[in-house]
Design a protein around this motif. Structure first.
Motif, PDB file in Angstrom:
ATOM      1  N   GLU A   7       3.752   8.071  39.018  1.00 60.11           N
ATOM      2  CA  GLU A   7       4.128   7.006  38.054  1.00 60.11           C
ATOM      3  C   GLU A   7       2.998   6.536  37.144  1.00 60.11           C
ATOM      4  O   GLU A   7       2.066   6.812  37.588  1.00 60.11           O
ATOM      5  CB  GLU A   7       4.473   5.821  38.753  1.00 60.11           C
ATOM      6  CG  GLU A   7       5.713   6.089  39.829  1.00 60.11           C
ATOM      7  CD  GLU A   7       6.882   5.956  38.961  1.00 60.11           C
ATOM      8  OE1 GLU A   7       6.988   5.422  37.724  1.00 60.11           O
ATOM      9  OE2 GLU A   7       7.837   6.738  39.268  1.00 60.11           O
ATOM     10  N   THR A   8       3.495   6.278  35.822  1.00 58.21           N
ATOM     11  CA  THR A   8       2.209   6.039  34.713  1.00 58.21           C
ATOM     12  C   THR A   8       1.916   4.552  35.002  1.00 58.21           C
ATOM     13  O   THR A   8       2.884   3.762  35.585  1.00 58.21           O
ATOM     14  CB  THR A   8       2.853   6.186  33.395  1.00 58.21           C
ATOM     15  OG1 THR A   8       3.531   7.356  33.336  1.00 58.21           O
ATOM     16  CG2 THR A   8       1.708   5.742  32.402  1.00 58.21           C
TER      17      THR A   8
ATOM     18  N   PRO B 215       0.890   0.838  34.212  1.00 57.44           N
ATOM     19  CA  PRO B 215       1.269  -0.103  33.396  1.00 57.44           C
ATOM     20  C   PRO B 215       0.129  -0.670  32.630  1.00 57.44           C
ATOM     21  O   PRO B 215      -0.907  -0.730  32.985  1.00 57.44           O
ATOM     22  CB  PRO B 215       1.738  -1.287  34.162  1.00 57.44           C
ATOM     23  CG  PRO B 215       1.190  -1.298  35.291  1.00 57.44           C
ATOM     24  CD  PRO B 215       0.874   0.283  35.738  1.00 57.44           C
TER      25      PRO B 215
ATOM     26  N   ALA C  64       3.172   1.144  30.413  1.00 55.26           N
ATOM     27  CA  ALA C  64       3.458   2.490  30.369  1.00 55.26           C
ATOM     28  C   ALA C  64       3.358   2.907  29.330  1.00 55.26           C
ATOM     29  O   ALA C  64       3.316   4.194  28.675  1.00 55.26           O
ATOM     30  CB  ALA C  64       4.745   2.784  31.121  1.00 55.26           C
ATOM     31  N   ASP C  65       3.705   2.251  27.931  1.00 53.34           N
ATOM     32  CA  ASP C  65       3.839   2.675  26.616  1.00 53.34           C
ATOM     33  C   ASP C  65       2.611   3.320  25.956  1.00 53.34           C
ATOM     34  O   ASP C  65       2.625   3.805  25.104  1.00 53.34           O
ATOM     35  CB  ASP C  65       4.518   1.544  25.646  1.00 53.34           C
ATOM     36  CG  ASP C  65       3.832   0.304  25.731  1.00 53.34           C
ATOM     37  OD1 ASP C  65       3.311   0.049  26.957  1.00 53.34           O
ATOM     38  OD2 ASP C  65       3.879  -0.475  24.963  1.00 53.34           O
TER      39      ASP C  65
ATOM     40  N   LYS D 201       1.210   6.337  29.179  1.00 49.81           N
ATOM     41  CA  LYS D 201       1.982   7.396  29.172  1.00 49.81           C
ATOM     42  C   LYS D 201       1.305   8.548  28.153  1.00 49.81           C
ATOM     43  O   LYS D 201       1.680   9.722  28.070  1.00 49.81           O
ATOM     44  CB  LYS D 201       3.434   7.332  28.840  1.00 49.81           C
ATOM     45  CG  LYS D 201       3.750   6.809  27.592  1.00 49.81           C
ATOM     46  CD  LYS D 201       5.178   6.817  27.250  1.00 49.81           C
ATOM     47  CE  LYS D 201       5.646   6.269  26.122  1.00 49.81           C
ATOM     48  NZ  LYS D 201       7.167   6.134  25.974  1.00 49.81           N
TER      49      LYS D 201
ATOM     50  N   LYS E 236      -4.449   8.303  29.257  1.00 51.22           N
ATOM     51  CA  LYS E 236      -4.529   8.762  30.760  1.00 51.22           C
ATOM     52  C   LYS E 236      -5.875   9.181  30.901  1.00 51.22           C
ATOM     53  O   LYS E 236      -6.375   8.870  31.930  1.00 51.22           O
ATOM     54  CB  LYS E 236      -3.622   9.846  30.804  1.00 51.22           C
ATOM     55  CG  LYS E 236      -2.032   9.236  30.504  1.00 51.22           C
ATOM     56  CD  LYS E 236      -0.931  10.550  31.263  1.00 51.22           C
ATOM     57  CE  LYS E 236      -1.381  10.967  32.761  1.00 51.22           C
ATOM     58  NZ  LYS E 236      -0.058  11.919  32.653  1.00 51.22           N
TER      59      LYS E 236
ATOM     60  N   TYR F 293      -3.486  12.184  38.572  1.00 55.11           N
ATOM     61  CA  TYR F 293      -3.049  11.474  37.208  1.00 55.11           C
ATOM     62  C   TYR F 293      -3.323  12.368  36.073  1.00 55.11           C
ATOM     63  O   TYR F 293      -2.817  12.056  35.252  1.00 55.11           O
ATOM     64  CB  TYR F 293      -3.693  10.265  37.370  1.00 55.11           C
ATOM     65  CG  TYR F 293      -3.139   9.337  36.460  1.00 55.11           C
ATOM     66  CD1 TYR F 293      -1.859   8.570  36.731  1.00 55.11           C
ATOM     67  CD2 TYR F 293      -3.764   8.814  35.309  1.00 55.11           C
ATOM     68  CE1 TYR F 293      -1.256   7.541  35.614  1.00 55.11           C
ATOM     69  CE2 TYR F 293      -3.219   7.677  34.315  1.00 55.11           C
ATOM     70  CZ  TYR F 293      -2.065   7.187  34.744  1.00 55.11           C
ATOM     71  OH  TYR F 293      -1.428   6.401  33.739  1.00 55.11           O
TER      72      TYR F 293
END
Length: 324
Positions: free
Chosen positions: A143-144, A146, A148-149, A152, A157, A225
């Protein structure tokens, strides 16, 4: 006063580290993300194996516990992804402490090595046994974090991985310079002397697991990740040996050895277009040559050469003053 040379070197390193954010480039984000993750993994492994003297050859599985705990707990939605990172670190540390009990008790590099390698296979078997939950041999997506926008996006990242790597490596460096770090190193290097000073050897061996395994768990998260995916095949015995060979190649005597070695070994398959399957062969041959001709590693060799040049320059300067 800081010299211009050091300032220039610092700026070059800083720009290099921030290249994915500056350029918003896919290749540099993925590539440097892998390099940073490898640096953290290798530095933590170096601290546990080389400094603390614990033959934890199952280090890859301990890192795997960290990333799988994050992936599975965050996927359910019941745990905040940021807290899931801490959960992964905690579980990796707990498993590492449990592994340390029989490992320290049976003693001997061969016995401990076999136990740790068995642990890696047991980890793989556990993941494969519950495919509906763990994804089995096919792996699982991460999962990305938060919001996330933002996270991602690959450059951001990478920024998360960079920050965690700098914090992890910096913390390891600081710990090793404390009294606790020096006692752990002494207990590993000279048990007889440490015992004569009243140091509880077993206590400090277990403390080494408690202190350095969390960084393996964090490195596991960073590795997964960086690609957004993890599978049991990555957390193999091969990875453990590649990690160990990396700090052998860089040099085991200082923290710069694992940093340089990890960056070099991670970069070779990409920059030289070498298949990943050949990475263990390249590492093995390179490590063998370096152990034969540069036993102190590349960083140790360069450091000794630099000191020799400084001594020569100093002698020339003194001779010139005497001639005047």
């Amino acid at each position: 006063m800081i010299s211009k040379k050091k300032i220039i070197i610092f700026v070059i390193i800083l720009v290099g580290l921030l290249l994915p954010v500056i350029t918003n480039n896919f290749f540099w984000s993925v590539f440097l993300g892998r390099v940073m993750s490898s640096i953290l993994l290798t530095t933590a492994a170096w601290a546990l194996l080389e400094v603390a003297g614990q033959p934890a050859f199952g280090l890859s599985a301990l890192a795997g516990v960290g990333v799988y705990a994050y992936a599975l707990s965050a996927r359910t939605g019941s745990v905040n992804p940021w807290l899931a990172i801490l959960l992964g670190i905690f579980l990796a540390t707990l498993v590492g402490m449990l592994l340390s009990i029989p490992s320290i008790k049976i003693g001997g590099i061969m016995n401990q090595g076999i136990l740790n390698i068995f642990f890696v296979f047991a980890f793989h078997a556990f993941i494969a046994a519950f495919p509906s939950f763990t994804g089995g041999t096919m792996g699982v997506a991460l999962e990305t974090l938060p919001p996330a926008d933002i996270f991602k996006q690959l450059p951001y990242k990478y920024l998360i991985i960079l920050v965690f790597t700098l914090i992890g490596v910096g913390a390891i460096y600081w710990i090793l310079r404390t009294r606790l770090g020096r006692v752990i190193a002494l207990a590993a290097q000279n048990e007889q002397l440490a015992s004569s000073l009243g140091i509880n050897i077993t206590k400090y061996k277990r403390l080494a697991y408690l202190i350095f395994v969390p960084f393996l768990g964090l490195a596991g998260f960073c590795t997964g990740y960086s690609t957004g995916f993890t599978s049991p095949s990555y957390w193999s015995v091969e990875l453990s040996f590649i990690t160990i060979l990396s700090f052998w190649i860089g040099g085991p005597k200082s923290i710069w050895g694992p940093i340089f070695g990890a960056a070099l070994i991670t970069s070779i398959p990409t920059l030289l277009n070498v298949a990943m399957e050949w990475r263990i062969v390249v590492c093995g041959v390179l490590a063998l040559l370096i152990r034969m001709y540069l036993p102190e590693g590349i960083v140790g060799f360069l450091s000794s050469k630099s000191k020799n040049l400084s001594k020569v320059s100093h002698k020339k300067f003194v001779v010139e003053l005497d001639n005047r």
